[in-house]
Motif scaffolding. Structure first.
Motif, PDB file in Angstrom:
ATOM      1  N   ALA A 122       0.838  -1.211   0.000  1.00  0.00           N
ATOM      2  CA  ALA A 122       0.000   0.000   0.000  1.00  0.00           C
ATOM      3  C   ALA A 122       0.866   1.252   0.000  1.00  0.00           C
ATOM      4  N   ALA A 123       1.912   1.243   0.829  1.00  0.00           N
ATOM      5  CA  ALA A 123       2.803   2.405   0.885  1.00  0.00           C
ATOM      6  C   ALA A 123       3.502   2.612  -0.451  1.00  0.00           C
ATOM      7  N   ALA A 124       3.970   1.515  -1.054  1.00  0.00           N
ATOM      8  CA  ALA A 124       4.665   1.626  -2.337  1.00  0.00           C
ATOM      9  C   ALA A 124       3.754   2.211  -3.413  1.00  0.00           C
ATOM     10  N   PHE A 125       2.473   1.792  -3.384  1.00  0.00           N
ATOM     11  CA  PHE A 125       1.530   2.315  -4.378  1.00  0.00           C
ATOM     12  C   PHE A 125       1.359   3.828  -4.222  1.00  0.00           C
ATOM     13  N   PHE A 126       1.049   4.273  -2.998  1.00  0.00           N
ATOM     14  CA  PHE A 126       0.817   5.704  -2.772  1.00  0.00           C
ATOM     15  C   PHE A 126       2.083   6.519  -3.020  1.00  0.00           C
ATOM     16  N   LYS A 127       3.229   5.975  -2.634  1.00  0.00           N
ATOM     17  CA  LYS A 127       4.482   6.709  -2.827  1.00  0.00           C
ATOM     18  C   LYS A 127       4.794   6.857  -4.319  1.00  0.00           C
ATOM     19  N   THR A 128       4.562   5.797  -5.091  1.00  0.00           N
ATOM     20  CA  THR A 128       4.848   5.841  -6.533  1.00  0.00           C
ATOM     21  C   THR A 128       3.931   6.807  -7.259  1.00  0.00           C
ATOM     22  N   VAL A 129       2.626   6.678  -7.012  1.00  0.00           N
ATOM     23  CA  VAL A 129       1.661   7.555  -7.693  1.00  0.00           C
ATOM     24  C   VAL A 129       1.847   9.001  -7.245  1.00  0.00           C
ATOM     25  N   GLY A 130       1.997   9.202  -5.939  1.00  0.00           N
ATOM     26  CA  GLY A 130       2.202  10.558  -5.431  1.00  0.00           C
ATOM     27  C   GLY A 130       3.474  11.176  -5.959  1.00  0.00           C
ATOM     28  N   GLY A 131       4.532  10.356  -6.063  1.00  0.00           N
ATOM     29  CA  GLY A 131       5.794  10.864  -6.600  1.00  0.00           C
ATOM     30  C   GLY A 131       5.668  11.303  -8.035  1.00  0.00           C
ATOM     31  N   GLN A 132       4.892  10.552  -8.823  1.00  0.00           N
ATOM     32  CA  GLN A 132       4.677  10.942 -10.226  1.00  0.00           C
ATOM     33  C   GLN A 132       3.943  12.286 -10.303  1.00  0.00           C
ATOM     34  N   ALA A 133       2.902  12.437  -9.485  1.00  0.00           N
ATOM     35  CA  ALA A 133       2.160  13.710  -9.482  1.00  0.00           C
ATOM     36  C   ALA A 133       3.057  14.849  -9.017  1.00  0.00           C
ATOM     37  N   PHE A 134       3.813  14.595  -7.972  1.00  0.00           N
ATOM     38  CA  PHE A 134       4.688  15.626  -7.420  1.00  0.00           C
ATOM     39  C   PHE A 134       5.770  16.024  -8.426  1.00  0.00           C
ATOM     40  N   GLY A 135       6.179  15.058  -9.254  1.00  0.00           N
ATOM     41  CA  GLY A 135       7.216  15.348 -10.234  1.00  0.00           C
ATOM     42  C   GLY A 135       6.800  16.343 -11.296  1.00  0.00           C
ATOM     43  N   PHE A 136       5.488  16.541 -11.476  1.00  0.00           N
ATOM     44  CA  PHE A 136       5.003  17.510 -12.460  1.00  0.00           C
ATOM     45  C   PHE A 136       5.045  18.944 -11.936  1.00  0.00           C
ATOM     46  N   MET A 137       5.328  19.111 -10.656  1.00  0.00           N
ATOM     47  CA  MET A 137       5.205  20.417 -10.015  1.00  0.00           C
ATOM     48  C   MET A 137       5.966  21.508 -10.769  1.00  0.00           C
ATOM     49  N   LEU A 138       7.238  21.323 -11.002  1.00  0.00           N
ATOM     50  CA  LEU A 138       8.056  22.386 -11.588  1.00  0.00           C
ATOM     51  C   LEU A 138       7.763  22.615 -13.068  1.00  0.00           C
ATOM     52  N   PRO A 139       7.619  21.549 -13.899  1.00  0.00           N
ATOM     53  CA  PRO A 139       7.237  21.820 -15.296  1.00  0.00           C
ATOM     54  C   PRO A 139       5.900  22.540 -15.428  1.00  0.00           C
ATOM     55  N   VAL A 140       4.920  22.160 -14.597  1.00  0.00           N
ATOM     56  CA  VAL A 140       3.613  22.819 -14.665  1.00  0.00           C
ATOM     57  C   VAL A 140       3.728  24.279 -14.245  1.00  0.00           C
ATOM     58  N   LEU A 141       4.482  24.542 -13.192  1.00  0.00           N
ATOM     59  CA  LEU A 141       4.687  25.923 -12.745  1.00  0.00           C
ATOM     60  C   LEU A 141       5.244  26.782 -13.879  1.00  0.00           C
ATOM     61  N   SER A 142       6.342  26.350 -14.480  1.00  0.00           N
ATOM     62  CA  SER A 142       6.970  27.170 -15.525  1.00  0.00           C
ATOM     63  C   SER A 142       6.116  27.206 -16.779  1.00  0.00           C
ATOM     64  N   GLY A 143       5.444  26.099 -17.101  1.00  0.00           N
ATOM     65  CA  GLY A 143       4.619  26.073 -18.304  1.00  0.00           C
ATOM     66  C   GLY A 143       3.483  27.071 -18.256  1.00  0.00           C
ATOM     67  N   PHE A 144       2.807  27.159 -17.118  1.00  0.00           N
ATOM     68  CA  PHE A 144       1.650  28.054 -17.052  1.00  0.00           C
ATOM     69  C   PHE A 144       2.045  29.501 -16.766  1.00  0.00           C
TER      70      PHE A 144
END
Length: 640
Positions: A336-358
């Motif tokens: 369960a932890a691995a699932f949430f950590k993996t999915v959350g990490g993918q979402a979190f990884g978009f933070m900086l590209p989305v910031l600069s893109g918009f």
């Protein structure tokens, strides 16, 4: 052409039901299809949602006007629906929408339909007109009400009279414009004209709609006017107002705050505008700092869902994991932890590209989006010429949040520069610009610039993180107090956002204590207001007390904005009290060494906080101090 020519009985639905904005738009697109106005319903619906992403078309007073201008429309048209029970539409006034008009406008061609649509927007400003439409018992009666109101306002031929042409001079001038120039532009015009007429001030309003500029302000009128109101959410021609008193506002303020704008205009206190070589309402028109702030907030607002969603999922991963299994792999030890950590990490990884893109998109519109995304990704990855040329033997130098921030602004202005360079291409090559020239040239230039500057910005980023990591004792407590206090200065405004963005950026570098101090400071203002209303009842009216109790929930949910009405009503007493309480909460959070892995959630993510009991104590102490100070500073209300 009259409104009835665009709205048929088949495109009207009375007494409808819908659970939310998406359901409303789905139903309205079906009505538009019945009217045989669409070439491609799917693409039209996408264009409508794209327009909603720029800002809700729920204009308030129970009205929403979703619309789009696209080649998926084969003929201009209207669709209408009444919702007696209402539907949540993210309206500007926060109220449900009961009366929906959808507008379909084709790209290019004759723009006469836009004048018809502007008339409808003006008619909807009338309370009686809206009530009659809601009470209509048949589509025929619905159309009859529109036709009668249109005839009364614009005459039997629909041409109407120019209310301004008989005047030689106008005390107030105004310009209205919205991103699509279909509905809000003309509703702001109508609201300003009606309010000015009530107050006895001659006014002329220029509209910058999709059909071009209408009722253009002349040089003589501008010279003679006392003040110009710019109620616009897009660029308008500003050079002509150099040296005049100018008020900058959103188009929504033109619709909902016309009296406030007009009073400011005639007060003689409006600032004098000076043109600095750019017609952009977002920069020269509003001031450089406000323009840059708008661009930054566009990036931050699109970034936050990724940060909040990803951050809370990562926090859940740590909550569900067993540290004893493998301390080095904490967060990934259980399925369960691995699932949430993996999915959350993918979402979190978009933070900086989305910031600069918009940020880039805010500056250069859609052509800037891809260029900004790539700039943010390169900044995050930390590519340098040494890293690339040595086939990865040299370690990358991530410039992090600072690099992404810089990349967003650079990308926007790189694309703006390219737009000026290629502005003189033949019209036959116009389609190549957004699909080929801007992305290829923009991404190439952006990549070169970021790879060049990454080592330098990365060094600054590493230095800042090192300073934060080395802080201890008194320094950390002072930082917590400053960040907590900033969360209460304007409760959702620039100071609040600056502190929050700093906290979320720190999360990427495991600055969990910083995020904890920020959230503690943001939870205090609503709770302090609620406590003050509970124990100092005579400081509030009965109505204020009833609303104040809801702030317990808002504060515990980390929604600082719940305190705004009370701060606005009594800023000199409420704001200092909240700042003091928030600063103490932030300082205590740091002193207790609390850490928060989730960037939002309030009391609901307390289980993910390190030292949760001390954290709750910090929030409680700050809230009580803020509430008591507020009670001592505020004066008892006059019961009469």
């Amino acid at each position: 052409m009259k409104i009835g020519a665009l709205l048929s009985k088949d495109s009207i639905r009375l007494n409808g039901k819908a659970s939310g904005k998406k359901a409303v738009i789905d139903a309205m697109v079906l009505l538009m299809e019945k009217g045989n106005h669409l070439r491609d319903a799917r693409r039209y619906k996408e264009a409508v949602f794209d327009r909603e992403a720029q800002g809700s078309t729920g204009i308030g007073d129970g009205v929403a006007i979703p619309h789009a201008k696209t080649d998926a429309v084969k003929s201009p048209g209207l669709a209408a629906m009444t919702l007696p029970e209402g539907a949540e539409f993210e309206s500007l006034d926060g109220q449900p929408a009961h009366l929906i008009f959808m507008i379909a406008a084709p790209d290019g061609g004759d723009n006469i339909h836009l004048e018809v649509l502007s008339r409808l927007s003006m008619l909807l400003m009338d309370d009686g007109f809206r009530q009659r439409l809601m009470a209509a018992d048949s589509p025929e009666r619905f159309l009859e009400i529109i036709d009668r109101a249109e005839t009364e306002k614009f005459g039997p031929d629909g041409e109407g009279a120019d209310k301004t042409e008989a005047r030689e001079a106008f005390r107030i001038l105004a310009v209205t414009a919205c991103p699509t120039g279909i509905a809000h532009t003309y509703m702001a015009q109508e609201a300003l004209e009606r309010q000015a007429e009530r107050m006895g001030y001659p006014v002329k309003v220029e509209t910058n709609g999709s059909g071009g500029v209408k009722n253009r302000l002349t040089p003589g009128e501008i010279e003679a006017a006392e003040c110009i109101i710019i109620a616009a959410d897009k660029n308008v021609e500003m050079a002509r107002f150099d040296g005049k008193r100018v008020i900058q506002a959103r188009v929504a303020d033109g619709i909902h705050k016309p009296e406030e704008l007009i009073r400011q205009a005639v007060s003689g206190q409006a600032p004098v505008y000076h043109y600095h070589g750019s017609d952009g309402a977002g920069e020269a028109g509003e001031g450089l700092s406000r323009g840059l702030y708008k661009h930054l907030m566009n990036g931050v607002s699109h970034m936050l869902p990724f940060v909040i969603g990803g951050g809370i999922l990562i926090a859940l991963a740590f909550l569900l994991d067993d540290y004893q299994l493998d301390p080095a792999n904490f967060g990934m030890n259980t399925p369960a932890a691995a699932f949430f950590k993996t999915v959350g990490g993918q979402a979190f990884g978009f933070m900086l590209p989305v910031l600069s893109g918009f940020i880039a998109m805010s500056i250069a519109d859609r052509p800037g989006l891809a260029v900004g995304f790539v700039g943010g990704a390169v900044a995050n990855a930390g590519y340098t010429f040494g890293n690339i040329m040595n086939y990865g033997e040299t370690a990358p130098v991530s410039s992090g949040f600072l690099g992404a921030l810089l990349a967003g602004f650079l990308a926007g202005y790189i694309v703006r520069f390219l737009q000026k360079i290629f502005n003189r291409l033949p019209e036959s090559l116009e389609g190549m610009k957004p699909m080929l020239i801007y992305p290829v040239a923009g991404i190439g230039i952006m990549g070169f610039v970021m790879v060049l500057i990454n080592p330098f910005v990365g060094a600054v980023n590493i230095g800042m993180n090192s300073v934060l990591a080395s802080m201890g004792g008194t320094s950390k407590i002072v930082l917590g107090a400053v960040l907590g206090g900033m969360m209460s200065i304007d409760m959702g405004g620039p100071f609040n956002k600056a502190a929050y963005v700093f906290g979320t950026a720190a999360l990427a570098n495991e600055g969990f204590d910083i995020m904890a101090a920020v959230m503690a400071g943001g939870m205090v203002p609503p709770i302090a207001v609620a406590l003050c209303a509970t124990f100092f009842k005579n400081r509030f009216s009965a109505k204020e007390r009833q609303s104040a109790y809801v702030n317990y929930i808002m504060g515990l949910s980390f929604i600082s904005e719940g305190a705004i009405p009370y701060a606005a009503a009594d800023p000199l007493r409420v704001i200092p009290s909240c700042i003091a309480g928030s600063a103490i909460a932030g300082a205590l959070s740091m002193a207790f060494d609390c850490g928060l892995r989730a960037p939002h959630g309030g009391i609901f993510v307390i289980p993910t906080v390190s030292h949760p009991l001390q954290y709750l104590a910090a929030i409680a102490v700050g809230s009580v101090i803020g509430g008591v100070l507020m009670g001592l500073l505020k004066k008892p209300v006059n019961k009469n």
